[in-house]
Scaffold this motif. Sequence first.
Motif, short mmCIF file in Angstrom:
data_model
loop_
_atom_site.label_atom_id
_atom_site.label_comp_id
_atom_site.label_asym_id
_atom_site.label_seq_id
_atom_site.Cartn_x
_atom_site.Cartn_y
_atom_site.Cartn_z
N ILE A 109 0.73 -1.05 0.04
CA ILE A 109 -0.05 0.03 -0.01
C ILE A 109 1.03 1.33 -0.05
O ILE A 109 1.71 1.58 0.88
N ARG A 110 0.80 2.18 -0.91
CA ARG A 110 1.65 3.09 -1.16
C ARG A 110 0.72 4.36 -0.41
O ARG A 110 -0.51 4.56 -0.77
N VAL A 111 1.17 4.95 0.64
CA VAL A 111 0.57 6.21 1.24
C VAL A 111 1.15 7.55 0.94
O VAL A 111 2.42 7.71 0.95
N GLY A 112 0.16 8.44 0.72
CA GLY A 112 0.60 10.00 0.64
C GLY A 112 0.17 10.74 1.64
O GLY A 112 -0.97 10.14 2.22
N SER A 113 0.68 11.72 2.14
CA SER A 113 0.11 12.47 3.19
C SER A 113 0.02 13.89 2.81
O SER A 113 0.83 14.24 1.83
N ILE A 114 -0.82 14.52 3.57
CA ILE A 114 -0.89 16.13 3.44
C ILE A 114 -1.09 16.63 4.85
O ILE A 114 -1.63 16.09 5.72
N GLY A 115 -0.18 17.57 4.95
CA GLY A 115 -0.08 18.20 6.41
C GLY A 115 0.19 19.90 6.33
O GLY A 115 0.70 20.37 5.37
N CYS A 116 0.15 20.04 7.50
CA CYS A 116 0.31 21.64 7.69
C CYS A 116 -0.31 22.56 6.83
O CYS A 116 0.26 23.31 6.05
N VAL A 117 -1.47 22.18 6.73
CA VAL A 117 -2.52 22.99 6.08
C VAL A 117 -2.84 24.29 6.49
O VAL A 117 -3.39 24.42 7.67
#
Length: 173
Positions: A109-117
């Motif tokens: 499973i390849r996971v991408g993240s989004i943060g410090c929005v």
Amino acid sequence: MKPERIDEARRAAMAERLGCVFCDDGAFAEMSMDLGTYQEKTAPIDAVSFGFYPGNAEDLQELVAAVDDGWVKYFHGKLPIFCGMIDGKVVSFCIVDPDADTMLSRPDIRVGSIGCVGTSPAYRSRGIGLRMVDLATLYLQEKGCDKAYISYTHIDFWYARLGYETFARFSFS
């Protein structure tokens, strides 16, 4: 990354505007979304363009500090920064990692993240941040991520508007 923090008045106004009840019990949410069938959820916003920041990450530190000074240390140029811009001026930002090592990551499973929005205080309540996260989520899908991940957030109801689901809650003692 450090948990997202927003002041109580802004949180209450956001919850009311979205028709939510928000209780700040000190808990943080971990959120994810399967990206297999993800489709764009927000409409374009006149006069706002979106894309990756072409300059030096340190150049954004003043804007980042205006949103959350604890995040400045994460803007070191190692991860792509996706932005909302008006007339070439960055008004909204988030860090996007298309190959994140998270609690959901596995060899299959390849996971991408989004943060410090964050969005500059002068440009909030216009949909810019939500549109930016929507497009950043599409970017993760285009990069072959199976899942998108949002970590340490108090505003899970906001991300839920795009389809993110809370899978864990925790608090610091």
